[in-house]
Design a protein around this motif. Structure first.
Motif, PDB file in Angstrom:
ATOM      1  N   GLY A 284      10.675 -42.848 -23.676  1.00  0.00           N
ATOM      2  CA  GLY A 284      12.026 -43.713 -23.558  1.00  0.00           C
ATOM      3  C   GLY A 284      12.016 -44.866 -24.861  1.00  0.00           C
ATOM      4  O   GLY A 284      13.230 -45.222 -25.278  1.00  0.00           O
ATOM      5  N   SER A 285      10.956 -45.377 -24.891  1.00  0.00           N
ATOM      6  CA  SER A 285      11.052 -46.688 -26.162  1.00  0.00           C
ATOM      7  C   SER A 285      11.288 -45.893 -27.551  1.00  0.00           C
ATOM      8  O   SER A 285      12.119 -46.695 -28.199  1.00  0.00           O
ATOM      9  N   LEU A 286      10.832 -44.596 -27.666  1.00  0.00           N
ATOM     10  CA  LEU A 286      11.107 -43.911 -29.074  1.00  0.00           C
ATOM     11  C   LEU A 286      12.425 -43.508 -29.164  1.00  0.00           C
ATOM     12  O   LEU A 286      12.981 -43.515 -30.233  1.00  0.00           O
TER      13      LEU A 286
ATOM     14  N   ILE B 150      13.968 -50.915 -21.126  1.00  0.00           N
ATOM     15  CA  ILE B 150      13.920 -49.790 -21.834  1.00  0.00           C
ATOM     16  C   ILE B 150      15.328 -48.747 -21.750  1.00  0.00           C
ATOM     17  O   ILE B 150      16.186 -48.812 -22.599  1.00  0.00           O
ATOM     18  N   GLU B 151      15.318 -48.894 -20.341  1.00  0.00           N
ATOM     19  CA  GLU B 151      16.759 -48.230 -19.776  1.00  0.00           C
ATOM     20  C   GLU B 151      17.845 -48.979 -19.945  1.00  0.00           C
ATOM     21  O   GLU B 151      18.927 -48.500 -20.473  1.00  0.00           O
TER      22      GLU B 151
ATOM     23  N   LYS C 284      21.177 -53.286 -15.603  1.00  0.00           N
ATOM     24  CA  LYS C 284      19.870 -52.872 -15.689  1.00  0.00           C
ATOM     25  C   LYS C 284      18.809 -53.822 -16.338  1.00  0.00           C
ATOM     26  O   LYS C 284      17.813 -53.871 -16.053  1.00  0.00           O
ATOM     27  N   ALA C 285      19.678 -54.740 -17.070  1.00  0.00           N
ATOM     28  CA  ALA C 285      18.840 -55.695 -17.922  1.00  0.00           C
ATOM     29  C   ALA C 285      18.163 -56.814 -16.877  1.00  0.00           C
ATOM     30  O   ALA C 285      18.742 -57.042 -16.050  1.00  0.00           O
TER      31      ALA C 285
END
Length: 473
Positions: A190-192, A226-227, A257-258
């Motif tokens: 997810g980060s990538l 990340i989302e 979502k943050a």
């Protein structure tokens, strides 16, 4: 003497620099022991706590703290390589503890990344990433490194971004994404994905970013931060590609979502700026209360002025605001979207004119909208009529625009479309809430779990007898 709050951290302001360094070393030691506990227990929650604790001591990192960590935990060749790069001495006072755990090794390299980044030593940081950290990542294959990899790759990409060398790291990010996907390292994947999207966006390769989104599947069970970044980049890409309805939904999802904390204030401000522009491009006007949120008033002031210009339909005010805050929009990477609002300003002005005048000359429209010539005014009005912005007709011979009588809005499909949009939103919210709920195990599952092998055999025998009886009848 004041009474201390139970959850309040008390800081002694009279500590000497040596005492602060000792406290920092002790905190890092306790965090690294949690990492060792993670390896022993296979519980990823300790890694979450470790990374959170290590970020809290980021401002206290210096060469003395890193020297202690490098000499105490690392062994050659990692000790000498990292010590020479940072500029600390290698000491032989500490006893050899054998092979260091990969989790501890990479955590210390991550702390070195933070120190070099905060001290603005970008050349050394890039050397650390390319020569030491990336080979280390390729060397290890452990599931417990998933969360650490996600952090490390973020700072590798951030270093290249600050050095204006984005294309050079793109191949490494794509290769790491393929590896993490095969290994099912969801947090790293997810980060990538977010880092690759950011790389494309900063390079203005929106077509490549769109193709990348179509071919990749964002993993589930990743952290909300990340989302949130992923949905923000989706909103940015769709907005550039004129998919404003989807872009607005992605922007709102990113804001929801943050994390609603002080540390995420910068991301929330950036996401709110993008949502304002997308909402204006869809034809809606944000409410005034949106710009009065605490912590957002000064940041959203340029976007509030742009909103006023669009609402008034005054092209002169819009151009003055664009010139005034040009540097702000460039810094926010929103100048392209702001310039697209010029057509919305003209459409709003034409709509206001059509509601105010039954018949008006094209020359008057040209003066009110600050257009160059009557031919451009005629073209803009005809386009507005074709797009359904106004209900009017143009008399080309005499050069005036005549508005038709206002029709009842309830005789059109607009109320039905709005009602259907609200129903879809409520249904989507309900479905997401049901998916997020957790249910206790049913009694049948508990009974099945507590059954002994003898009871299972007996149940199978009874089922077989029942089937024979059914066949008999």
């Amino acid at each position: 003497m004041t009474q201390e709050q139970p959850d309040q951290i008390v800081v002694d302001l009279e500590l000497t620099p040596e005492q602060v360094e000792q406290q920092t070393i002790e905190k890092v030691d306790s965090a690294l022991h949690l990492i060792i506990k993670t390896v022993e227990s296979f519980d990823q929650r300790y890694i979450f706590k470790t990374l959170r604790d290590l970020v809290s001591i980021r401002k206290s990192l210096d060469t003395k703290v890193l020297s202690n960590l490098i000499n105490f935990y690392l062994q050659d060749p990692y000790k000498s390589q990292l010590a020479n790069l940072i500029g600390v001495e290698v000491s032989s006072e500490f006893e050899d503890k054998g092979e260091v755990l990969p989790e501890v090794n990479l955590s210390i390299h991550w702390l070195a990344q933070l120190y070099l980044l905060d001290s603005d030593q970008l050349t050394k940081l890039d050397q650390l990433n390319v020569q030491f950290i990336i080979p280390l990542i390729k060397k290890y294959n452990r599931r417990s490194l998933d969360l650490i990899y996600a952090k490390i790759w973020f700072y590798i990409s951030r270093t290249k971004e600050l050095l204006n060398d984005l294309p050079s790291v793109r191949s490494e990010l794509l290769l790491a994404l393929r590896t993490s996907t095969i290994k099912h390292d969801n947090e790293t994947s997810g980060s990538l994905i977010t880092l690759i999207l950011r790389n494309y966006i900063l390079s203005h390769d929106y077509v490549q970013a769109s193709n990348f989104i179509e071919k990749v599947e964002f993993p589930k069970n990743v952290s909300t931060s990340i989302e949130a970044r992923y949905f923000y980049y989706l909103a940015k890409i769709n907005a550039i590609q004129l998919n404003y309805s989807d872009a607005y939904e992605f922007a709102i999802t990113a804001i929801r979502k943050a994390p609603q904390t002080q540390n995420a204030q910068g991301f929330l401000q950036t996401a709110h700026k993008l949502s304002v522009l997308i909402e204006l491009l869809t034809g809606d006007i944000p409410e005034l209360s949106f710009f009065r949120k605490s912590g957002f008033q000064a940041v959203l002031k340029p976007y509030q002025d742009i909103t006023k210009a669009v609402k008034l339909g005054d092209l002169k005010i819009f151009n003055e605001t664009l010139i005034k805050y040009h540097d702000v929009f460039v810094r926010d990477y929103n100048l392209t979207l702001v310039k697209r609002l010029e057509s919305n300003v003209i459409k709003t002005g034409i709509r206001i004119i059509s509601l105010s005048y039954t018949k008006i000359h094209l020359k008057e429209i040209c003066i009110k909208l600050h257009l160059d010539s009557e031919s451009s005014a005629e073209y803009i009005v005809s386009k507005a009529i074709r797009d359904g912005v106004i209900d009017a007709k143009i008399n080309h011979k005499e050069g005036y625009v005549e508005s038709n009588e206002l029709s009842n809005i309830y005789s059109t499909n607009l109320p039905q479309e709005q009602f259907n949009q609200r129903i879809n939103f409520v249904n989507s919210l309900h479905n997401d809430s049901v998916k997020a709920m957790r249910y206790p195990p049913s009694q049948n599952r508990l009974d099945d779990k507590n059954k002994t092998p003898e009871q299972d055999d007996e149940a199978e025998l009874l089922n077989a007898l029942d089937e024979l009886d059914a066949d008999f009848f």
